[in-house]
Design a protein around this motif. Structure first.
Motif, PDB file in Angstrom:
ATOM      1  N   UNK A 172       0.802  -1.212   0.000  1.00  6.27           N
ATOM      2  CA  UNK A 172       0.000   0.000   0.000  1.00  6.27           C
ATOM      3  C   UNK A 172       0.836   1.263   0.000  1.00  6.27           C
ATOM      4  N   UNK A 173       2.138   1.107  -0.136  1.00  8.71           N
ATOM      5  CA  UNK A 173       3.072   2.226  -0.180  1.00  8.71           C
ATOM      6  C   UNK A 173       3.647   2.354  -1.591  1.00  8.71           C
ATOM      7  N   UNK A 174       4.217   3.493  -1.932  1.00  7.39           N
ATOM      8  CA  UNK A 174       4.831   3.632  -3.256  1.00  7.39           C
ATOM      9  C   UNK A 174       5.834   2.519  -3.529  1.00  7.39           C
ATOM     10  N   UNK A 175       5.842   2.035  -4.737  1.00  9.65           N
ATOM     11  CA  UNK A 175       6.710   0.908  -5.082  1.00  9.65           C
ATOM     12  C   UNK A 175       8.164   1.335  -5.183  1.00  9.65           C
ATOM     13  N   UNK A 176       9.026   0.560  -4.555  1.00 12.07           N
ATOM     14  CA  UNK A 176      10.467   0.801  -4.679  1.00 12.07           C
ATOM     15  C   UNK A 176      11.006   0.164  -5.954  1.00 12.07           C
ATOM     16  N   UNK A 177      10.315  -0.869  -6.437  1.00 11.20           N
ATOM     17  CA  UNK A 177      10.708  -1.549  -7.673  1.00 11.20           C
ATOM     18  C   UNK A 177       9.477  -2.220  -8.255  1.00 11.20           C
ATOM     19  N   UNK A 178       9.601  -2.698  -9.474  1.00  6.71           N
ATOM     20  CA  UNK A 178       8.471  -3.359 -10.130  1.00  6.71           C
ATOM     21  C   UNK A 178       8.038  -4.600  -9.361  1.00  6.71           C
ATOM     22  N   UNK A 179       8.951  -5.226  -8.635  1.00  5.93           N
ATOM     23  CA  UNK A 179       8.630  -6.434  -7.880  1.00  5.93           C
ATOM     24  C   UNK A 179       7.640  -6.170  -6.745  1.00  5.93           C
ATOM     25  N   UNK A 180       7.489  -4.902  -6.338  1.00  5.41           N
ATOM     26  CA  UNK A 180       6.553  -4.578  -5.267  1.00  5.41           C
ATOM     27  C   UNK A 180       5.101  -4.634  -5.722  1.00  5.41           C
ATOM     28  N   UNK A 181       4.871  -4.581  -7.041  1.00  7.60           N
ATOM     29  CA  UNK A 181       3.508  -4.549  -7.559  1.00  7.60           C
ATOM     30  C   UNK A 181       2.885  -5.944  -7.611  1.00  7.60           C
ATOM     31  N   UNK A 182       1.566  -5.981  -7.541  1.00 10.72           N
ATOM     32  CA  UNK A 182       0.855  -7.202  -7.893  1.00 10.72           C
ATOM     33  C   UNK A 182       1.150  -7.519  -9.354  1.00 10.72           C
ATOM     34  N   UNK A 183       0.993  -8.771  -9.744  1.00 12.16           N
ATOM     35  CA  UNK A 183       1.385  -9.192 -11.082  1.00 12.16           C
ATOM     36  C   UNK A 183       0.448  -8.721 -12.185  1.00 12.16           C
ATOM     37  N   UNK A 184      -0.833  -8.540 -11.842  1.00 13.78           N
ATOM     38  CA  UNK A 184      -1.830  -8.279 -12.878  1.00 13.78           C
ATOM     39  C   UNK A 184      -2.810  -7.194 -12.464  1.00 13.78           C
ATOM     40  N   UNK A 185      -3.465  -6.643 -13.486  1.00 13.65           N
ATOM     41  CA  UNK A 185      -4.556  -5.701 -13.304  1.00 13.65           C
ATOM     42  C   UNK A 185      -5.701  -6.123 -14.215  1.00 13.65           C
ATOM     43  N   UNK A 186      -6.870  -6.354 -13.626  1.00 11.19           N
ATOM     44  CA  UNK A 186      -8.052  -6.690 -14.410  1.00 11.19           C
ATOM     45  C   UNK A 186      -8.986  -5.499 -14.501  1.00 11.19           C
ATOM     46  N   UNK A 187      -9.696  -5.381 -15.612  1.00  9.85           N
ATOM     47  CA  UNK A 187     -10.689  -4.322 -15.793  1.00  9.85           C
ATOM     48  C   UNK A 187     -11.987  -4.931 -16.309  1.00  9.85           C
ATOM     49  N   UNK A 188     -13.111  -4.377 -15.823  1.00 13.77           N
ATOM     50  CA  UNK A 188     -14.422  -4.846 -16.261  1.00 13.77           C
ATOM     51  C   UNK A 188     -15.335  -3.655 -16.519  1.00 13.77           C
ATOM     52  N   UNK A 189     -16.286  -3.840 -17.414  1.00 15.43           N
ATOM     53  CA  UNK A 189     -17.323  -2.844 -17.625  1.00 15.43           C
ATOM     54  C   UNK A 189     -18.297  -2.892 -16.445  1.00 15.43           C
ATOM     55  N   UNK A 190     -19.063  -1.832 -16.219  1.00 21.73           N
ATOM     56  CA  UNK A 190     -20.000  -1.830 -15.087  1.00 21.73           C
ATOM     57  C   UNK A 190     -20.985  -2.994 -15.094  1.00 21.73           C
ATOM     58  N   UNK A 191     -21.391  -3.439 -16.292  1.00 20.58           N
ATOM     59  CA  UNK A 191     -22.347  -4.546 -16.364  1.00 20.58           C
ATOM     60  C   UNK A 191     -21.674  -5.916 -16.376  1.00 20.58           C
ATOM     61  N   UNK A 192     -20.334  -5.941 -16.244  1.00 24.98           N
ATOM     62  CA  UNK A 192     -19.544  -7.185 -16.247  1.00 24.98           C
ATOM     63  C   UNK A 192     -19.600  -7.918 -17.590  1.00 24.98           C
TER      64      UNK A 192
END
Length: 268
Positions: A172-192
């Protein structure tokens, strides 16, 4: 000069659905028919007798996964899509695909929901997104159906939203490196009804935008109003319209076309 001669029709473009076109392109990518003629009958029978994984035969899915691993080795923030002058952008931007945006939506009631493991859902408004640094991008939008068009988009970098709100990290803090991030980001429309998954490197790419303008004007409904994804290093199927939810995770989020037999990466 007038003529009675009609322009020849293109049956494939008129008859096939988007899903069918994508499946056909997948088969061509594998060289499936040529492959069948080269493999011994026993091996080919084995391949075609295997169960399906995410819409296609398991051995073919393994090939797609291997191709993705190769693509990831050369992907970087220095790998930029070519850009163009604003004057070169199409005035009439092509509309393609209505999954996830078939229902009406009042832009005034829209909010972006951001979900992260172990934390409460965050709500961000369009005004808050517009308060972040604005970027404009003119690039050649490419569709898996075979067409492309130079288009002009405006919005904020997805990376700027992530940085500003300290999103996507396990601490929940600024990333010191790319390894600090979760691996993926998903996106969905409001109606799924439509959804995509991105590896975090693609999400953080400097040309990946949360777009709220097209040709200097607010987005229209058919183009994903009030907010959509523009990611030039991917084919159009990853450029989700009308973002409703963003979800960070270490496991791959579901992806509309990957579930239907296409590859997950869909990179250029």
């Amino acid at each position: 000069m007038e003529t009675n001669e009609q322009t020849p029709q293109m049956p494939e473009r008129e008859v096939l659905t988007t899903e069918q076109q994508i499946r056909r392109r997948t088969l061509k990518a594998f060289g499936l028919f040529g492959l069948a003629s080269l493999l011994p009958v026993g091996i080919w029978k084995y391949v075609t007798s295997q169960p399906k994984e995410a819409g296609i035969l398991k051995p073919l899915r393994a090939i797609l996964n291997s191709n993705e691993q190769v693509a990831n080795t050369y992907f970087s923030n220095q790998h930029l899509a070519p850009t163009f002058a604003v004057e070169q952008a199409a005035k009439a931007v092509r509309i393609n695909g209505r999954e996830g945006i078939r229902t009406e939506l009042d832009p005034a009631t829209w909010q972006l929901q951001i979900q992260q493991p172990g934390r409460e859902t965050m709500i961000v408004t369009l005004d808050e997104i517009k308060a972040l640094p604005k970027q404009e991008l003119v690039f050649d939008f490419k569709c898996v159906e075979g067409w492309s068009q130079i288009q002009h988009w405006g919005g904020t970098r997805l990376a700027d939203l992530i940085s500003h709100y300290k999103l996507g990290t396990r601490t929940g803090q600024p990333a010191a490196s790319e390894a600090d991030y979760f691996n993926y980001l998903g996106m969905e429309t409001p109606d799924k009804g439509y959804y995509v998954g991105l590896d975090i490197a693609s999400a953080m790419h400097p040309q990946t935008l949360l777009a709220y303008e097209m040709n200097g004007e607010p987005l229209t409904g058919p183009h994903g109003a009030p907010l959509r994804l523009i990611i030039p290093v991917k084919y159009g199927v990853k450029n989700l319209k009308r973002i409703g939810t963003m979800t960070f995770a270490d496991d791959r989020p579901r992806d509309f076309w990957a579930e239907r037999g296409y590859d997950y990466h869909v990179g250029l």
